[in-house]
Design a protein around this motif. Structure first.
Motif, PDB file in Angstrom:
ATOM      1  N   PHE A   1       1.027  -1.545   0.297  1.00  9.46           N
ATOM      2  CA  PHE A   1      -0.264   0.312   0.335  1.00  9.46           C
ATOM      3  C   PHE A   1       0.884   1.324  -0.447  1.00  9.46           C
ATOM      4  N   LYS A   2       1.905   1.203   0.622  1.00 12.97           N
ATOM      5  CA  LYS A   2       2.634   2.580   0.328  1.00 12.97           C
ATOM      6  C   LYS A   2       3.783   2.971  -0.543  1.00 12.97           C
ATOM      7  N   ILE A   3       3.979   1.524  -1.772  1.00 15.95           N
ATOM      8  CA  ILE A   3       4.476   2.207  -2.915  1.00 15.95           C
ATOM      9  C   ILE A   3       3.645   2.250  -3.762  1.00 15.95           C
ATOM     10  N   LEU A   4       2.803   2.352  -3.927  1.00 16.08           N
ATOM     11  CA  LEU A   4       1.934   2.260  -4.861  1.00 16.08           C
ATOM     12  C   LEU A   4       0.841   3.721  -4.784  1.00 16.08           C
ATOM     13  N   ARG A   5       0.572   4.045  -5.732  1.00 16.97           N
ATOM     14  CA  ARG A   5       0.367   6.112  -6.129  1.00 16.97           C
ATOM     15  C   ARG A   5      -1.020   5.301  -6.053  1.00 16.97           C
ATOM     16  N   PRO A   6      -1.955   6.449  -5.986  1.00 21.46           N
ATOM     17  CA  PRO A   6      -3.653   6.759  -5.748  1.00 21.46           C
ATOM     18  C   PRO A   6      -3.748   5.832  -7.044  1.00 21.46           C
ATOM     19  N   ASN A   7      -5.111   5.468  -6.940  1.00 15.79           N
ATOM     20  CA  ASN A   7      -5.805   4.877  -7.988  1.00 15.79           C
ATOM     21  C   ASN A   7      -5.332   4.223  -8.968  1.00 15.79           C
ATOM     22  N   SER A   8      -3.897   3.108  -8.588  1.00  8.63           N
ATOM     23  CA  SER A   8      -3.098   1.862  -9.031  1.00  8.63           C
ATOM     24  C   SER A   8      -3.776   0.862  -8.548  1.00  8.63           C
ATOM     25  N   LEU A   9      -3.704   0.147  -9.200  1.00  7.48           N
ATOM     26  CA  LEU A   9      -3.405  -2.271  -9.579  1.00  7.48           C
ATOM     27  C   LEU A   9      -3.066  -2.410  -8.281  1.00  7.48           C
ATOM     28  N   PHE A  10      -3.218  -3.190  -7.443  1.00 11.60           N
ATOM     29  CA  PHE A  10      -2.686  -4.551  -6.866  1.00 11.60           C
ATOM     30  C   PHE A  10      -3.178  -5.984  -7.421  1.00 11.60           C
ATOM     31  N   ARG A  11      -2.517  -6.348  -7.881  1.00  7.52           N
ATOM     32  CA  ARG A  11      -3.313  -7.793  -8.108  1.00  7.52           C
ATOM     33  C   ARG A  11      -2.430  -9.118  -7.811  1.00  7.52           C
ATOM     34  N   ILE A  12      -3.577 -10.506  -7.175  1.00  9.35           N
ATOM     35  CA  ILE A  12      -3.128 -11.479  -6.443  1.00  9.35           C
ATOM     36  C   ILE A  12      -3.822 -13.033  -6.856  1.00  9.35           C
ATOM     37  N   VAL A  13      -2.445 -13.774  -6.484  1.00 17.01           N
ATOM     38  CA  VAL A  13      -3.259 -14.779  -7.003  1.00 17.01           C
ATOM     39  C   VAL A  13      -2.507 -15.592  -5.583  1.00 17.01           C
ATOM     40  N   VAL A  14      -3.024 -16.611  -5.081  1.00 20.69           N
ATOM     41  CA  VAL A  14      -2.841 -17.187  -3.752  1.00 20.69           C
ATOM     42  C   VAL A  14      -3.856 -18.394  -4.968  1.00 20.69           C
ATOM     43  N   PRO A  15      -3.221 -20.067  -3.543  1.00 25.77           N
ATOM     44  CA  PRO A  15      -4.676 -21.170  -3.596  1.00 25.77           C
ATOM     45  C   PRO A  15      -5.476 -20.694  -3.304  1.00 25.77           C
ATOM     46  N   ASP A  16      -6.906 -21.487  -3.735  1.00 24.98           N
ATOM     47  CA  ASP A  16      -7.693 -20.756  -3.215  1.00 24.98           C
ATOM     48  C   ASP A  16      -8.448 -22.370  -2.034  1.00 24.98           C
ATOM     49  N   LEU A  17      -8.121 -21.685  -1.001  1.00 27.31           N
ATOM     50  CA  LEU A  17      -8.488 -22.410   0.435  1.00 27.31           C
ATOM     51  C   LEU A  17     -10.068 -22.782  -0.181  1.00 27.31           C
ATOM     52  N   LYS A  18     -10.832 -22.625  -0.231  1.00 22.12           N
ATOM     53  CA  LYS A  18     -12.732 -22.956  -0.436  1.00 22.12           C
ATOM     54  C   LYS A  18     -12.947 -23.598  -1.410  1.00 22.12           C
ATOM     55  N   GLN A  19     -12.009 -23.569  -2.768  1.00 22.16           N
ATOM     56  CA  GLN A  19     -11.614 -24.772  -3.451  1.00 22.16           C
ATOM     57  C   GLN A  19     -11.459 -26.071  -2.872  1.00 22.16           C
ATOM     58  N   LEU A  20     -10.311 -26.068  -2.369  1.00 24.88           N
ATOM     59  CA  LEU A  20      -9.323 -26.945  -2.085  1.00 24.88           C
ATOM     60  C   LEU A  20     -10.256 -27.623  -0.677  1.00 24.88           C
ATOM     61  N   ALA A  21     -11.446 -26.620   0.823  1.00 26.03           N
ATOM     62  CA  ALA A  21     -11.767 -27.868   0.926  1.00 26.03           C
ATOM     63  C   ALA A  21     -13.442 -28.610   0.400  1.00 26.03           C
ATOM     64  N   ASN A  22     -13.440 -27.618  -0.474  1.00 28.65           N
ATOM     65  CA  ASN A  22     -14.734 -27.826  -0.709  1.00 28.65           C
ATOM     66  C   ASN A  22     -14.700 -29.476  -2.047  1.00 28.65           C
ATOM     67  N   SER A  23     -12.937 -29.581  -2.536  1.00 26.46           N
ATOM     68  CA  SER A  23     -12.780 -30.862  -3.177  1.00 26.46           C
ATOM     69  C   SER A  23     -12.595 -32.205  -2.052  1.00 26.46           C
ATOM     70  N   TYR A  24     -12.031 -31.323  -0.941  1.00 26.20           N
ATOM     71  CA  TYR A  24     -11.300 -32.883   0.086  1.00 26.20           C
ATOM     72  C   TYR A  24     -13.160 -33.580   1.055  1.00 26.20           C
ATOM     73  N   VAL A  25     -14.008 -31.884   0.951  1.00 26.03           N
ATOM     74  CA  VAL A  25     -15.013 -32.299   1.706  1.00 26.03           C
ATOM     75  C   VAL A  25     -16.346 -33.278   0.661  1.00 26.03           C
ATOM     76  N   ALA A  26     -16.108 -33.189  -0.937  1.00 27.74           N
ATOM     77  CA  ALA A  26     -16.373 -34.047  -2.177  1.00 27.74           C
ATOM     78  C   ALA A  26     -16.059 -35.402  -2.442  1.00 27.74           C
ATOM     79  N   ASP A  27     -14.739 -35.906  -1.853  1.00 28.33           N
ATOM     80  CA  ASP A  27     -14.277 -36.792  -2.587  1.00 28.33           C
ATOM     81  C   ASP A  27     -13.647 -37.430  -0.825  1.00 28.33           C
ATOM     82  N   SER A  28     -14.687 -38.845  -1.533  1.00 31.63           N
ATOM     83  CA  SER A  28     -14.997 -39.800  -0.360  1.00 31.63           C
ATOM     84  C   SER A  28     -13.771 -40.726  -0.094  1.00 31.63           C
TER      85      SER A  28
END
Length: 205
Positions: free
Chosen positions: A88-115
């Protein structure tokens, strides 16, 4: 000026690319560095060592956009707060921050659905939340330290969105490959990194 932190081997020429891998530091040592590799590769020459948790070498509000892919999950929760503060500190106003991370919810849903009896093992491997073998000896310690592969804190859309808002970002939304209003991000994004993962975009007001 656009910044990518935790870039690994993806270092487009139009970006300032940083990585905090200890391997990068060793690679840049005179003479010895030529023998050091990560995954049998050397970091591109335009990658600099930099740790977003400690802060990158830029003046406040001097950067037009920041991108990171599959990095924040390797940070402990308190280090995540420092990383977002520094971003946040180094970004100029009105500039973008884009992020990609593993999706915990998708991983958890796959686990619950896997019998199957392998469901828990599959979840642990795919989430990188555990060790199949404890690192032993000096070789194991070095591999663990240099690899930095375990995931220390996982995120889903709701929790990451809230965390970004807490740090002052606005216009927080789910992001998909190449859907940014700023075409500069097309230079750094890879569709494979979004597959099965969670993308987020936000703005510094």
């Amino acid at each position: 000026m656009y910044v990518q932190f935790g870039c690994g081997f993806s270092a487009p020429a139009g970006w300032e690319n940083f990585d905090a891998s200890p391997t990068l530091v060793l690679e840049r040592l005179p003479l010895l560095g030529r023998f050091v590799k990560r995954n049998d590769q050397h970091f591109p020459a335009n990658v600099r060592y930099g740790d977003i948790v400690r802060g990158l070498p830029f003046e406040p509000e001097s950067i037009d956009g920041v991108y990171c892919s599959h990095i924040l999950e390797h940070l402990a929760a308190d280090d995540m707060d420092r990383a977002l503060q520094n971003t946040f500190k180094i970004l100029r106003p009105n500039s973008l921050f884009r992020i990609v991370v593993p999706d915990l919810k998708q991983l958890a849903n796959s686990y619950v659905a896997d019998s199957s009896s392998e469901a828990s093992h599959r979840f642990m491997r795919e989430s990188c939340l555990g060790y199949e073998q404890r690192p032993r000896g000096m070789a194991g310690f070095l591999k663990s330290w240099f690899g930095n592969s375990p995931h220390l804190w996982m995120w889903d859309e709701a929790s990451l969105g809230l965390k970004l808002s807490e740090h002052g970002f606005v216009n927080v939304r789910r992001a998909y490959y190449s859907d940014s209003e700023d075409p500069k991000f097309k230079e750094v994004e890879n569709s494979d990194r979004f597959d099965g993962s969670l993308g987020m975009q936000c703005t510094k007001p």
